[in-house]
Write a protein that holds these residues in place. Structure first.
Motif, PDB file in Angstrom:
ATOM      1  N   LYS A  77       0.834  -1.204   0.000  1.00 54.16           N
ATOM      2  CA  LYS A  77       0.000   0.000   0.000  1.00 54.16           C
ATOM      3  C   LYS A  77       0.870   1.256   0.000  1.00 54.16           C
ATOM      4  CE  LYS A  77      -3.696   2.320   2.527  1.00 54.16           C
ATOM      5  NZ  LYS A  77      -4.565   2.291   3.707  1.00 54.16           N
ATOM      6  N   LEU A  78       1.932   1.261   0.812  1.00 57.89           N
ATOM      7  CA  LEU A  78       2.853   2.394   0.840  1.00 57.89           C
ATOM      8  C   LEU A  78       3.473   2.625  -0.530  1.00 57.89           C
ATOM      9  CD1 LEU A  78       5.198   3.598   3.468  1.00 57.89           C
ATOM     10  CD2 LEU A  78       6.296   2.805   1.398  1.00 57.89           C
ATOM     11  N   LEU A  79       3.868   1.563  -1.194  1.00 60.98           N
ATOM     12  CA  LEU A  79       4.511   1.696  -2.508  1.00 60.98           C
ATOM     13  C   LEU A  79       3.604   2.342  -3.547  1.00 60.98           C
ATOM     14  CD1 LEU A  79       6.431  -1.691  -2.844  1.00 60.98           C
ATOM     15  CD2 LEU A  79       7.351   0.556  -2.204  1.00 60.98           C
ATOM     16  N   THR A  80       2.287   2.157  -3.435  1.00 60.50           N
ATOM     17  CA  THR A  80       1.380   2.704  -4.452  1.00 60.50           C
ATOM     18  C   THR A  80       1.464   4.218  -4.549  1.00 60.50           C
ATOM     19  OG1 THR A  80      -0.519   2.809  -2.948  1.00 60.50           O
ATOM     20  CG2 THR A  80      -0.261   0.793  -4.262  1.00 60.50           C
ATOM     21  N   TRP A  81       1.653   4.901  -3.425  1.00 63.03           N
ATOM     22  CA  TRP A  81       1.761   6.360  -3.489  1.00 63.03           C
ATOM     23  C   TRP A  81       3.214   6.848  -3.431  1.00 63.03           C
ATOM     24  CZ3 TRP A  81       4.195   8.607   0.564  1.00 63.03           C
ATOM     25  CH2 TRP A  81       4.172   7.959   1.785  1.00 63.03           C
ATOM     26  N   LEU A  82       4.134   6.029  -2.872  1.00 58.77           N
ATOM     27  CA  LEU A  82       5.530   6.441  -2.734  1.00 58.77           C
ATOM     28  C   LEU A  82       6.307   6.376  -4.047  1.00 58.77           C
ATOM     29  CD1 LEU A  82       7.932   7.263  -0.933  1.00 58.77           C
ATOM     30  CD2 LEU A  82       8.287   4.820  -0.494  1.00 58.77           C
ATOM     31  N   VAL A  83       6.187   5.284  -4.770  1.00 57.13           N
ATOM     32  CA  VAL A  83       6.992   5.066  -5.969  1.00 57.13           C
ATOM     33  C   VAL A  83       6.872   6.217  -6.981  1.00 57.13           C
ATOM     34  CG1 VAL A  83       7.310   3.549  -7.975  1.00 57.13           C
ATOM     35  CG2 VAL A  83       7.162   2.574  -5.674  1.00 57.13           C
ATOM     36  N   PRO A  84       5.693   6.794  -7.212  1.00 57.62           N
ATOM     37  CA  PRO A  84       5.628   7.913  -8.163  1.00 57.62           C
ATOM     38  C   PRO A  84       6.394   9.168  -7.720  1.00 57.62           C
ATOM     39  CG  PRO A  84       3.454   6.955  -7.845  1.00 57.62           C
ATOM     40  CD  PRO A  84       4.358   6.349  -6.804  1.00 57.62           C
ATOM     41  N   LEU A  85       6.796   9.237  -6.454  1.00 55.44           N
ATOM     42  CA  LEU A  85       7.478  10.430  -5.932  1.00 55.44           C
ATOM     43  C   LEU A  85       8.995  10.334  -5.947  1.00 55.44           C
ATOM     44  CD1 LEU A  85       5.342  11.035  -2.688  1.00 55.44           C
ATOM     45  CD2 LEU A  85       4.978  12.001  -4.988  1.00 55.44           C
ATOM     46  N   ILE A  86       9.547   9.132  -6.195  1.00 54.83           N
ATOM     47  CA  ILE A  86      10.972   8.908  -5.934  1.00 54.83           C
ATOM     48  C   ILE A  86      11.732   8.263  -7.078  1.00 54.83           C
ATOM     49  CG2 ILE A  86      10.627   8.725  -3.442  1.00 54.83           C
ATOM     50  CD1 ILE A  86      10.794   5.636  -3.793  1.00 54.83           C
ATOM     51  N   GLU A  87      13.052   8.419  -6.994  1.00 56.45           N
ATOM     52  CA  GLU A  87      14.020   7.652  -7.772  1.00 56.45           C
ATOM     53  C   GLU A  87      14.868   6.934  -6.723  1.00 56.45           C
ATOM     54  OE1 GLU A  87      16.157  10.377 -10.264  1.00 56.45           O
ATOM     55  OE2 GLU A  87      14.320  11.128 -11.181  1.00 56.45           O
ATOM     56  N   PRO A  88      14.587   5.657  -6.471  1.00 50.08           N
ATOM     57  CA  PRO A  88      15.259   4.960  -5.371  1.00 50.08           C
ATOM     58  C   PRO A  88      16.512   4.191  -5.783  1.00 50.08           C
ATOM     59  CG  PRO A  88      13.476   3.621  -6.204  1.00 50.08           C
ATOM     60  CD  PRO A  88      13.486   4.899  -7.022  1.00 50.08           C
ATOM     61  N   ILE A  89      17.314   3.922  -4.784  1.00 44.42           N
ATOM     62  CA  ILE A  89      18.396   2.953  -4.896  1.00 44.42           C
ATOM     63  C   ILE A  89      18.280   2.068  -3.663  1.00 44.42           C
ATOM     64  CG2 ILE A  89      20.079   4.467  -3.774  1.00 44.42           C
ATOM     65  CD1 ILE A  89      22.216   3.141  -5.585  1.00 44.42           C
ATOM     66  N   GLU A  90      18.530   0.773  -3.837  1.00 45.02           N
ATOM     67  CA  GLU A  90      18.432  -0.167  -2.718  1.00 45.02           C
ATOM     68  C   GLU A  90      19.649  -1.078  -2.705  1.00 45.02           C
ATOM     69  OE1 GLU A  90      14.746  -2.321  -2.581  1.00 45.02           O
ATOM     70  OE2 GLU A  90      13.565  -0.528  -2.990  1.00 45.02           O
ATOM     71  N   VAL A  91      20.037  -1.466  -1.502  1.00 49.05           N
ATOM     72  CA  VAL A  91      21.106  -2.436  -1.300  1.00 49.05           C
ATOM     73  C   VAL A  91      20.599  -3.408  -0.244  1.00 49.05           C
ATOM     74  CG1 VAL A  91      23.489  -2.794  -0.563  1.00 49.05           C
ATOM     75  CG2 VAL A  91      22.878  -0.713  -1.817  1.00 49.05           C
ATOM     76  N   ASP A  92      20.584  -4.691  -0.567  1.00 50.54           N
ATOM     77  CA  ASP A  92      20.095  -5.731   0.342  1.00 50.54           C
ATOM     78  C   ASP A  92      21.172  -6.802   0.464  1.00 50.54           C
ATOM     79  OD1 ASP A  92      17.563  -4.406   0.317  1.00 50.54           O
ATOM     80  OD2 ASP A  92      17.053  -5.465  -1.528  1.00 50.54           O
ATOM     81  N   PHE A  93      21.462  -7.217   1.706  1.00 50.56           N
ATOM     82  CA  PHE A  93      22.525  -8.203   1.865  1.00 50.56           C
ATOM     83  C   PHE A  93      22.413  -8.949   3.192  1.00 50.56           C
ATOM     84  CE2 PHE A  93      23.932  -4.085   3.377  1.00 50.56           C
ATOM     85  CZ  PHE A  93      24.542  -4.338   4.597  1.00 50.56           C
ATOM     86  N   PRO A  94      22.889 -10.206   3.205  1.00 45.24           N
ATOM     87  CA  PRO A  94      22.976 -10.946   4.458  1.00 45.24           C
ATOM     88  C   PRO A  94      24.144 -10.397   5.259  1.00 45.24           C
ATOM     89  CG  PRO A  94      23.829 -12.270   2.685  1.00 45.24           C
ATOM     90  CD  PRO A  94      23.308 -11.011   2.067  1.00 45.24           C
ATOM     91  N   SER A  95      24.026 -10.410   6.564  1.00 47.51           N
ATOM     92  CA  SER A  95      25.073  -9.854   7.399  1.00 47.51           C
ATOM     93  C   SER A  95      25.216 -10.667   8.678  1.00 47.51           C
ATOM     94  CB  SER A  95      24.761  -8.407   7.748  1.00 47.51           C
ATOM     95  OG  SER A  95      25.738  -7.868   8.598  1.00 47.51           O
ATOM     96  N   THR A  96      26.418 -10.752   9.138  1.00 43.61           N
ATOM     97  CA  THR A  96      26.683 -11.336  10.444  1.00 43.61           C
ATOM     98  C   THR A  96      27.494 -10.335  11.231  1.00 43.61           C
ATOM     99  OG1 THR A  96      28.682 -12.414   9.651  1.00 43.61           O
ATOM    100  CG2 THR A  96      26.648 -13.704   9.589  1.00 43.61           C
ATOM    101  N   TYR A  97      27.336 -10.369  12.509  1.00 46.42           N
ATOM    102  CA  TYR A  97      28.087  -9.490  13.395  1.00 46.42           C
ATOM    103  C   TYR A  97      29.011 -10.353  14.223  1.00 46.42           C
ATOM    104  CZ  TYR A  97      29.133  -6.204  17.108  1.00 46.42           C
ATOM    105  OH  TYR A  97      29.779  -5.417  18.014  1.00 46.42           O
ATOM    106  N   ALA A  98      30.276 -10.078  14.113  1.00 47.65           N
ATOM    107  CA  ALA A  98      31.256 -10.836  14.888  1.00 47.65           C
ATOM    108  C   ALA A  98      31.893  -9.905  15.909  1.00 47.65           C
ATOM    109  CB  ALA A  98      32.318 -11.421  13.959  1.00 47.65           C
ATOM    110  N   ARG A  99      31.794 -10.269  17.161  1.00 48.70           N
ATOM    111  CA  ARG A  99      32.453  -9.470  18.202  1.00 48.70           C
ATOM    112  C   ARG A  99      33.932  -9.765  18.212  1.00 48.70           C
ATOM    113  NH1 ARG A  99      29.047  -7.861  23.132  1.00 48.70           N
ATOM    114  NH2 ARG A  99      27.099  -7.472  22.095  1.00 48.70           N
ATOM    115  N   GLN A 100      34.698  -8.751  18.390  1.00 45.96           N
ATOM    116  CA  GLN A 100      36.159  -8.899  18.428  1.00 45.96           C
ATOM    117  C   GLN A 100      36.618  -9.179  19.835  1.00 45.96           C
ATOM    118  OE1 GLN A 100      37.984  -8.982  15.710  1.00 45.96           O
ATOM    119  NE2 GLN A 100      36.291  -8.507  14.375  1.00 45.96           N
TER     120      GLN A 100
END
Length: 100
Positions: A77-100
């Motif tokens: 529902k958000l995308l229906t009105w948001l997408v016409p307003l923007i030029e987006p870039i997205e980055v999606d990735f798996p991540s792990t956090y390792a404590r030192q």
């Protein structure tokens, strides 16, 4: 853990009110979609912004949770009105956090 990052350039004639509304509505997603574990969204203040005025990061437990979020009716529902307003870039990735 799975990370979803995004930044938006707004199209011409998008008002400041509309931009602020985008931030407010995207922030609400964390409370409306349980798959969103954590979320940070705001207006970009970087002098190196290259026209990107809004940015955000969302954390999910795994890729499947993220994919469920993308299809969730509230997100769609958000995308229906948001997408016409923007030029987006997205980055999606798996991540792990390792404590030192």
């Amino acid at each position: 853990m799975y990370i979803h990052m995004f930044a938006f350039r707004f199209k011409p004639k998008v008002s400041e009110e509309q931009k602020n509304h985008c931030v407010d509505e995207i922030r609400k997603l964390q409370h409306e979609i349980s798959a969103v574990l954590e979320s940070w969204v705001g207006r970009n203040e970087s002098p190196r912004a290259q026209g990107y005025e809004l940015g955000g990061v969302m954390k999910f437990s795994d890729k499947a949770s993220f994919e469920g979020y993308t299809q969730h009716p509230v997100h769609q529902k958000l995308l229906t009105w948001l997408v016409p307003l923007i030029e987006p870039i997205e980055v999606d990735f798996p991540s792990t956090y390792a404590r030192q």
